[in-house]
Design a protein around this motif. Structure first.
Motif, PDB file in Angstrom:
ATOM      1  N   ARG A   2       0.760  -1.211   0.041  1.00  0.00           N
ATOM      2  CA  ARG A   2       0.033   0.043  -0.071  1.00  0.00           C
ATOM      3  C   ARG A   2       0.903   1.094   0.031  1.00  0.00           C
ATOM      4  NH1 ARG A   2      -5.062  -1.295   3.755  1.00  0.00           N
ATOM      5  NH2 ARG A   2      -5.169   1.166   3.815  1.00  0.00           N
ATOM      6  N   VAL A   3       0.232   2.269  -0.640  1.00  0.00           N
ATOM      7  CA  VAL A   3       1.099   3.467  -0.760  1.00  0.00           C
ATOM      8  C   VAL A   3       0.535   4.574   0.200  1.00  0.00           C
ATOM      9  CG1 VAL A   3       1.706   5.422  -2.191  1.00  0.00           C
ATOM     10  CG2 VAL A   3       1.836   3.286  -3.152  1.00  0.00           C
ATOM     11  N   THR A   4       1.181   4.878   1.103  1.00  0.00           N
ATOM     12  CA  THR A   4       0.807   5.799   2.180  1.00  0.00           C
ATOM     13  C   THR A   4       0.590   7.377   1.641  1.00  0.00           C
ATOM     14  OG1 THR A   4       2.899   6.365   3.102  1.00  0.00           O
ATOM     15  CG2 THR A   4       1.587   4.395   3.828  1.00  0.00           C
ATOM     16  N   ILE A   5      -0.276   8.263   2.149  1.00  0.00           N
ATOM     17  CA  ILE A   5      -0.111   9.679   2.177  1.00  0.00           C
ATOM     18  C   ILE A   5       1.193  10.296   2.350  1.00  0.00           C
ATOM     19  CG2 ILE A   5      -0.861  11.916   2.874  1.00  0.00           C
ATOM     20  CD1 ILE A   5      -3.971  10.678   3.121  1.00  0.00           C
ATOM     21  N   VAL A  14       5.518  17.567  -1.256  1.00  0.00           N
ATOM     22  CA  VAL A  14       4.538  18.466  -0.736  1.00  0.00           C
ATOM     23  C   VAL A  14       4.141  18.101   0.404  1.00  0.00           C
ATOM     24  CG1 VAL A  14       3.409  19.110  -2.877  1.00  0.00           C
ATOM     25  CG2 VAL A  14       2.616  17.142  -1.729  1.00  0.00           C
ATOM     26  N   SER A  15       3.186  18.668   1.301  1.00  0.00           N
ATOM     27  CA  SER A  15       2.987  18.394   2.432  1.00  0.00           C
ATOM     28  C   SER A  15       1.567  17.218   2.485  1.00  0.00           C
ATOM     29  CB  SER A  15       2.272  19.528   3.475  1.00  0.00           C
ATOM     30  OG  SER A  15       1.033  19.716   2.856  1.00  0.00           O
ATOM     31  N   LYS A  16       1.880  16.422   3.798  1.00  0.00           N
ATOM     32  CA  LYS A  16       0.733  15.446   3.676  1.00  0.00           C
ATOM     33  C   LYS A  16      -0.706  16.008   3.469  1.00  0.00           C
ATOM     34  CE  LYS A  16       2.612  13.899   7.495  1.00  0.00           C
ATOM     35  NZ  LYS A  16       2.542  12.805   8.806  1.00  0.00           N
ATOM     36  N   ALA A  17      -1.038  17.385   3.966  1.00  0.00           N
ATOM     37  CA  ALA A  17      -2.203  18.128   3.924  1.00  0.00           C
ATOM     38  C   ALA A  17      -2.431  18.430   2.528  1.00  0.00           C
ATOM     39  CB  ALA A  17      -2.062  19.351   4.983  1.00  0.00           C
ATOM     40  N   THR A  18      -1.503  18.751   1.562  1.00  0.00           N
ATOM     41  CA  THR A  18      -1.747  19.017   0.237  1.00  0.00           C
ATOM     42  C   THR A  18      -2.137  17.688  -0.454  1.00  0.00           C
ATOM     43  OG1 THR A  18      -0.232  20.909   0.509  1.00  0.00           O
ATOM     44  CG2 THR A  18      -0.609  19.841  -1.768  1.00  0.00           C
ATOM     45  N   LEU A  23      -6.546  14.570  -2.609  1.00  0.00           N
ATOM     46  CA  LEU A  23      -7.412  13.284  -2.729  1.00  0.00           C
ATOM     47  C   LEU A  23      -8.820  13.474  -2.621  1.00  0.00           C
ATOM     48  CD1 LEU A  23      -4.903  10.687  -1.044  1.00  0.00           C
ATOM     49  CD2 LEU A  23      -5.272  11.137  -3.607  1.00  0.00           C
ATOM     50  N   ASN A  24      -9.252  14.589  -1.579  1.00  0.00           N
ATOM     51  CA  ASN A  24     -10.541  14.694  -1.324  1.00  0.00           C
ATOM     52  C   ASN A  24     -11.276  15.956  -1.964  1.00  0.00           C
ATOM     53  OD1 ASN A  24     -10.660  12.725   0.923  1.00  0.00           O
ATOM     54  ND2 ASN A  24      -9.082  13.936   1.732  1.00  0.00           N
ATOM     55  N   ASN A  25     -10.482  16.520  -3.076  1.00  0.00           N
ATOM     56  CA  ASN A  25     -10.874  17.785  -3.838  1.00  0.00           C
ATOM     57  C   ASN A  25     -11.352  18.888  -3.016  1.00  0.00           C
ATOM     58  OD1 ASN A  25     -10.632  16.418  -6.379  1.00  0.00           O
ATOM     59  ND2 ASN A  25     -12.310  15.227  -6.033  1.00  0.00           N
ATOM     60  N   LYS A  26     -10.601  19.000  -1.894  1.00  0.00           N
ATOM     61  CA  LYS A  26     -11.050  20.004  -0.985  1.00  0.00           C
ATOM     62  C   LYS A  26     -10.036  21.288  -0.816  1.00  0.00           C
ATOM     63  CE  LYS A  26     -14.134  17.664   1.486  1.00  0.00           C
ATOM     64  NZ  LYS A  26     -15.229  18.062   1.740  1.00  0.00           N
ATOM     65  N   GLY A  27     -10.300  22.522  -0.940  1.00  0.00           N
ATOM     66  CA  GLY A  27      -9.326  23.450  -0.676  1.00  0.00           C
ATOM     67  C   GLY A  27      -8.837  23.531  -2.125  1.00  0.00           C
TER      68      GLY A  27
END
Length: 38
Positions: A2-5, A14-18, A23-27
């Protein structure tokens, strides 16, 4: 395997938040950055 964030973030430089936002199409994420993450 499995590939992790965290791994995606490290490889895309980039950051994990990015990664999460892409992935969640947010921001607002720059299109070039989103392509790199995907």
């Amino acid at each position: 395997m499995r590939v992790t964030i965290a791994e995606v973030a490290r490889r895309a430089r980039v950051s994990k938040a990015t990664v999460s936002r892409v992935l969640n199409n947010k921001g607002d994420v720059d299109a070039t950055t989103a392509i790199r993450v995907r």
